[in-house]
Design a protein around this motif. Structure first.
Motif, PDB file in Angstrom:
ATOM      1  N   THR A  13     -32.319 -31.385  20.715  1.00  0.00           N
ATOM      2  CA  THR A  13     -33.049 -30.366  21.468  1.00  0.00           C
ATOM      3  C   THR A  13     -33.561 -30.891  22.804  1.00  0.00           C
ATOM      4  O   THR A  13     -34.060 -30.117  23.621  1.00  0.00           O
ATOM      5  CB  THR A  13     -34.237 -29.823  20.658  1.00  0.00           C
ATOM      6  OG1 THR A  13     -35.090 -30.918  20.285  1.00  0.00           O
ATOM      7  CG2 THR A  13     -33.752 -29.098  19.405  1.00  0.00           C
ATOM      8  N   PHE A  73     -32.046 -27.464  26.342  1.00  0.00           N
ATOM      9  CA  PHE A  73     -32.595 -28.810  26.323  1.00  0.00           C
ATOM     10  C   PHE A  73     -33.879 -28.951  27.138  1.00  0.00           C
ATOM     11  O   PHE A  73     -34.335 -30.059  27.383  1.00  0.00           O
ATOM     12  CB  PHE A  73     -31.557 -29.809  26.846  1.00  0.00           C
ATOM     13  CG  PHE A  73     -30.325 -29.893  25.993  1.00  0.00           C
ATOM     14  CD1 PHE A  73     -30.368 -30.471  24.742  1.00  0.00           C
ATOM     15  CD2 PHE A  73     -29.116 -29.365  26.431  1.00  0.00           C
ATOM     16  CE1 PHE A  73     -29.234 -30.543  23.941  1.00  0.00           C
ATOM     17  CE2 PHE A  73     -27.974 -29.436  25.656  1.00  0.00           C
ATOM     18  CZ  PHE A  73     -28.039 -30.028  24.396  1.00  0.00           C
ATOM     19  N   LEU A  85     -32.660 -19.037  23.822  1.00  0.00           N
ATOM     20  CA  LEU A  85     -32.133 -19.675  22.603  1.00  0.00           C
ATOM     21  C   LEU A  85     -31.009 -18.863  21.974  1.00  0.00           C
ATOM     22  O   LEU A  85     -29.928 -19.412  21.715  1.00  0.00           O
ATOM     23  CB  LEU A  85     -33.253 -19.918  21.601  1.00  0.00           C
ATOM     24  CG  LEU A  85     -32.803 -20.419  20.218  1.00  0.00           C
ATOM     25  CD1 LEU A  85     -32.023 -21.711  20.320  1.00  0.00           C
ATOM     26  CD2 LEU A  85     -34.018 -20.586  19.293  1.00  0.00           C
ATOM     27  N   SER A 124     -32.741 -23.657  15.744  1.00  0.00           N
ATOM     28  CA  SER A 124     -33.456 -24.003  16.972  1.00  0.00           C
ATOM     29  C   SER A 124     -32.549 -24.430  18.113  1.00  0.00           C
ATOM     30  O   SER A 124     -33.030 -24.864  19.155  1.00  0.00           O
ATOM     31  CB  SER A 124     -34.459 -25.133  16.684  1.00  0.00           C
ATOM     32  OG  SER A 124     -33.804 -26.281  16.188  1.00  0.00           O
ATOM     33  N   GLN A 125     -31.235 -24.280  17.945  1.00  0.00           N
ATOM     34  CA  GLN A 125     -30.332 -24.747  18.983  1.00  0.00           C
ATOM     35  C   GLN A 125     -28.956 -24.114  18.835  1.00  0.00           C
ATOM     36  O   GLN A 125     -28.567 -23.669  17.751  1.00  0.00           O
ATOM     37  CB  GLN A 125     -30.204 -26.273  18.916  1.00  0.00           C
ATOM     38  CG  GLN A 125     -29.360 -26.947  19.966  1.00  0.00           C
ATOM     39  CD  GLN A 125     -29.841 -26.736  21.388  1.00  0.00           C
ATOM     40  OE1 GLN A 125     -29.673 -25.629  21.930  1.00  0.00           O
ATOM     41  NE2 GLN A 125     -30.414 -27.761  22.002  1.00  0.00           N
TER      42      GLN A 125
END
Length: 385
Positions: A13, A73, A85, A124-125
């Protein structure tokens, strides 16, 4: 076709978490070292690396040495723009699940997008590992570019190929493809934000009729909720000039564009919607106001003809439903009225805002949408998409 599977895999992240060990696990080759060469920050971050492998045998032409890792990032950007996201996750899903299908599509009209080495998501990514196009000899539009008819038609043919491939499909057949584009645009165009943004003296000056946030949001909501399902297909969703590249032509026949073969970057806004969303957004961004006015109907006719030739339905712009949906779709240009300068440069926002405002006026976009709502134009009216 395979469907995306929710993954509990740990994904980087922040840039410091991109290590040789992590990248080795994704590329399938043991990496000796990574050199971070540059970064481009924006809606989706792009981190560029040069790879040195443990095995320096040159007999591995299928493995990359210069890559771009796309994802979210920048924690500060994510906190202020949370809608970025799902865009990163959507692009990773595209490269994992749809890009292989498109590579098998009609070879007469191939859709040009970056070579992908790995892509995946978690909660989350969303990460896509693609070629570093700079080192592949590709070029990109400057901030204030415009292009001739031949270049635009080459892009229109590719959009028609994409649309024909998935014509009439929807979230019912691809439940993992949600519409994040509308959410992002509504986030940026909320009435209070809209009013503050368009009145900022540092922003492009808008005509008075486009400065009313309440009225504009009424039109935007109506546009979103009344797109005609007759024109539904899979969209790239964000076909502006900043998402274009030109790759060196490898075929005996030269590309129509002197820059090379046009291609589309940034598939993060992929969603199902009205086909004309991609068409008008692309044409408005790629051409000067004067050229768009001069060639607009030739381009639309080319799109409709190519769509049908590649297996899509047959439409004619003499059909009032076609023209109604086409004109309403210029609402997609709303993004340039409010686009933050940390997502696109001030110079690009200013120029594309000018082009979008001209299209709003030429096609009476707000008046058309709001007039329909008042019952002034019932013929060819739309229903929820």
């Amino acid at each position: 076709m395979s469907q995306p599977i929710s993954s509990a895999q740990k994904l980087p992240t922040v840039p410091s978490e991109i290590t040789p060990e992590w990248l080795s696990s994704k590329l399938g080759h043991k990496i000796k070292s990574l050199k971070h060469t540059r970064s481009i920050w924006g809606t989706g971050s792009k981190l560029f690396y040069t790879i040195t492998y443990e095995d320096e045998d040159d007999n591995h032409p299928s493995r990359p040495t210069h890559i771009c890792i796309k994802g979210v990032f920048d924690p500060t950007m994510l906190a202020s723009q949370p809608w970025t996201l799902p865009l990163a996750q959507r692009e990773a899903d595209f490269f994992s699940h749809l890009a292989p299908d498109l590579l098998l599509a009609d070879k007469n009209t191939p859709i040009n997008f970056p070579q992908t080495w790995w892509a995946g998501t978690n909660n989350s990514q969303g990460i896509s590992i693609i070629d570093d196009l700079y080192t592949s000899g590709c070029t990109f539009p400057p901030e204030l570019a415009s292009y001739p008819l031949s270049t635009v038609l080459e892009g229109i043919d590719q959009l028609a190929a994409l649309h024909a491939r998935y014509w009439g499909q929807s979230e019912a057949t691809h439940p993992w493809i949600s519409n994040t584009y509308d959410t992002a645009l509504k986030f940026l165009c909320s009435p209070s934000t809209f009013n503050e943004t368009v009145r900022d003296p540092d922003r492009p000056k808008l005509p008075t009729y486009l400065q009313d946030g309440e009225r504009f949001n009424l039109a935007l909501d109506l546009y979103f909720s009344t797109r005609n399902p007759k024109f539904r297909t899979l969209l790239h969703g964000d076909t502006h000039i900043g998402n274009i590249f030109f790759s060196p032509s490898m075929s005996p026949s030269p590309s129509p564009s002197p820059e090379g073969k046009i291609g589309f970057l940034d598939w993060s806004a992929l969603h199902f919607g009205s086909c004309f969303h991609d068409v008008v957004y692309f044409v408005t961004a790629m051409m000067t106001v004067q050229d768009r006015r001069k060639y607009e109907w030739e381009i639309l006719d080319r799109y409709l003809e190519t769509l049908h030739q590649l297996g899509g339905p047959e439409f004619d712009r003499r059909d009032k439903q076609v023209m109604n949906e086409y004109r309403r779709s210029f609402m997609t240009g709303a993004i340039w009225l409010v686009c933050p300068f940390d997502l696109q440069s001030k110079e690009r926002v200013g120029e594309l805002c000018k082009r979008a405002v001209a299209a709003f006026g030429d096609h009476g976009v707000l008046e058309l949408i709001l007039g329909e709502h008042k019952g002034e134009d019932k013929e060819g009216s739309c229903v929820v998409l």
